[in-house]
Design a protein around this motif. Structure first.
Motif, short mmCIF file in Angstrom:
data_model
loop_
_atom_site.label_atom_id
_atom_site.label_comp_id
_atom_site.label_asym_id
_atom_site.label_seq_id
_atom_site.Cartn_x
_atom_site.Cartn_y
_atom_site.Cartn_z
N GLY A 162 3.66 55.20 -34.64
CA GLY A 162 3.45 56.45 -33.91
C GLY A 162 3.42 57.65 -34.84
O GLY A 162 2.57 58.55 -34.72
N LEU A 163 4.32 57.65 -35.82
CA LEU A 163 4.37 58.76 -36.78
C LEU A 163 3.14 58.75 -37.69
O LEU A 163 2.63 59.80 -38.09
N LYS A 164 2.65 57.55 -37.97
CA LYS A 164 1.44 57.43 -38.80
C LYS A 164 0.25 58.07 -38.06
O LYS A 164 -0.44 58.93 -38.63
N ASP B 119 1.12 67.37 -44.38
CA ASP B 119 1.12 67.40 -45.84
C ASP B 119 2.45 66.96 -46.44
O ASP B 119 2.53 66.70 -47.64
N LEU B 120 3.50 66.96 -45.63
CA LEU B 120 4.81 66.59 -46.14
C LEU B 120 5.69 66.17 -44.96
O LEU B 120 5.64 66.79 -43.89
N ILE C 118 11.13 54.11 -43.88
CA ILE C 118 9.98 54.95 -43.54
C ILE C 118 9.21 55.42 -44.78
O ILE C 118 7.98 55.48 -44.78
N HIS C 119 9.95 55.70 -45.84
CA HIS C 119 9.28 56.17 -47.06
C HIS C 119 8.42 55.05 -47.66
O HIS C 119 7.28 55.27 -48.07
N LYS D 133 -0.43 57.18 -48.10
CA LYS D 133 0.34 57.25 -49.35
C LYS D 133 0.22 58.59 -50.07
O LYS D 133 1.07 58.90 -50.91
N HIS D 134 -0.77 59.39 -49.71
CA HIS D 134 -0.87 60.71 -50.33
C HIS D 134 0.09 61.73 -49.69
O HIS D 134 0.23 62.84 -50.19
N ILE D 135 0.73 61.35 -48.58
CA ILE D 135 1.63 62.29 -47.90
C ILE D 135 3.06 62.07 -48.41
O ILE D 135 3.65 61.01 -48.17
N PRO D 136 3.60 63.04 -49.14
CA PRO D 136 4.95 62.83 -49.68
C PRO D 136 6.01 62.83 -48.58
O PRO D 136 5.91 63.58 -47.61
#
Ligand code: AMP
Ligand code: GLY
Length: 424
Positions: free
Chosen positions: A53-55, A64-65, A78-79, A89-92
């Motif tokens: 859901g968060l994806k 962006d973060l 989650i990380h 993977k580009h989202i820190p």
């Protein structure tokens, strides 16, 4: 930038309050948030452990973060989930990967880590169901009081301080043989009791560089003068008067540097917060526990004391250049009084209408366990509101926070009127 903040407590309210002050934050989303967080951003009805859901939300809303508030999604990875996904993977993510989160997720892991890096802590030994007999014998020689800690996450309830041998042996058996805390007590750390006064130190790290945030003291017992049952925390203050420069220097040299260095040497990636629970034993620091997140209600006192741009610090963690960022800390004193539901930390009264928050001028009211019922705000959690004030001195801060807490009302509400007064 667009930021997604995960969590729903007072800690996340304090993060949200601080994040929206940054010119670097364009849109803030809070998943799931509470009845106070719409003041700062947009609530999103997704659980912190619903990774799919968060994806979908992150991709659809140009996130962006991600800043993770509570430990559960971190321990559940989650990380790692974001890093392993081509689209994400580009989202820190600020918050460690599952391996680093073991500092909180496994007491056995964290004790072994401290031993490997010579970080001062109480002597301990770990036992399992197979070694229960050895554990019972160990208790006979271990001295009293003695501390039993369930290895895994146990919602803050997994630590028992036993004052008799009989009690300790009974509890060890309950934990190992009868799964008193479920899987969390499949292993038990037996630890020497430390005499002293507690405080918490918070570190932000990008895995290489670190910044030390303002320290805080929290008050865990439900009753005044630290009596009664343990809670998630009934109030906090920052700074902590007995944590002077000399003590904090020892903490940095003996605990913080070896911890950050230890993670790096062991190739455990860590981008996020390290919450170090410490005992000050006659001026010497000993680590009681690590958490892989900020504290609640400590964050409510820590955020108002950060004078610089918090989002810029989060970016430093994400990009690995925290050393180039500025952390300015205010000299003022922050005090937080937590208002809880009647009956908490046991069964508590819920769904009562909250009034009076609109009359508060000199404190910030951070929502925790609140929800909307139509246009009204009701209590739905045990810890309901954190009333935080920032003043020139400790006495004024304590008085103001307590006075403002008493301007709020809901049926059954309770708060401690003695938070921080022991420090004067
Ligand atoms: P923890 O869940 O590890 O934070 O432990 C809960 C509480 O138990 C701490 O905040 C301390 O008050 C107490 N505690 C934990 N370990 C010790 C220890 N070794 N000696 C004395 N008190 C302890
Ligand atoms: N206030 C203690 C904690 O957040 O664990």
């Amino acid at each position: 930038m667009n930021i997604l903040l995960l969590g729903s407590g007072g800690r996340e309210s304090a993060f949200a309050w601080k994040i929206t002050q940054s010119p670097k934050c364009e849109k803030l989303f809070i998943a799931p948030g509470n009845a106070g967080t719409p003041k700062y951003g947009t609530n999103v009805d997704i659980k912190t452990t619903n990774f799919e859901g968060l994806k979908a939300f992150s991709l659809n809303n140009g996130i962006d973060l991600v800043l993770v508030g509570p430990e559960e999604p971190l321990v559940k990875g989650i990380h790692d989930f974001f890093l392993a996904d081509e689209q994400l993977k580009h989202i820190p993510v600020v918050g460690p990967q599952a391996e680093g989160a073991q500092l909180e997720g496994s007491k056995d892991f964290s004790k072994a880590f401290m031993q490997r890096h010579h970080i001062p802590a109480a002597d301990s030994q770990t036992f399992t169901r197979e070694t229960l007999q050895d554990g019972l014998e160990y208790l006979e020689t271990a001295g009293l009081p003695i501390v039993l800690k369930a290895d895994g996450l146990a919602a803050g309830k997994g630590v028992l301080i036993c004052t008799t041998l009989q009690e300790a042996q009974y509890e060890l058996t309950e934990m190992l043989e009868n799964a008193k805390f479920g899987d969390a007590s499949a292993k038990v750390v037996i630890e020497q009791f430390l005499e002293g006064i507690e405080l918490s130190v918070f570190v932000m790290t990008d895995g290489k560089n670190y910044k030390i945030l303002p320290e805080a003291k929290d008050y865990k017992r439900i009753g005044e003068a630290d009596t009664g049952l343990n809670t998630g925390g009934m109030g906090s203050v920052s700074p902590v008067p007995f944590a002077d420069k000399v003590f904090l220097k020892k903490v940095e040299e003996r605990v913080i540097i070896p911890t950050v260095e230890g993670l790096r040497k062991e190739n455990i990636p860590y981008k996020g917060f390290i919450f170090i629970g410490l005992m000050n034993c006659n001026g010497e620091p000993f680590v009681i526990e690590y958490n892989c997140r900020m504290g609640d209600p400590e964050t409510e006192s820590v955020m108002p004391r950060i004078a610089s741009d918090f989002v810029d610090l989060l970016i430093g963690v994400a990009e690995g250049n925290l050393d180039t960022k500025t952390l300015e800390i205010s000299d003022k004193v922050a005090a937080t009084v937590m208002i809880v539901s009647g009956g908490y930390p046991g069964e508590y009264l819920k769904n009562k209408v909250i009034t009076g928050t609109e009359n508060i001028r000199d404190s910030i009211v951070f929502h925790a366990g609140t929800s909307f019922d139509g246009d009204e705000v009701i209590n739905t959690g045990g810890r309901v509101l954190a009333v935080t004030t920032l003043q020139e001195n400790l006495f004024d801060a304590l008085q103001q926070a307590t006075a403002d807490a008493s301007r709020i009302y809901f049926d059954g509400m309770y708060f401690r009127r003695d938070i921080g007064f022991d420090l004067l």
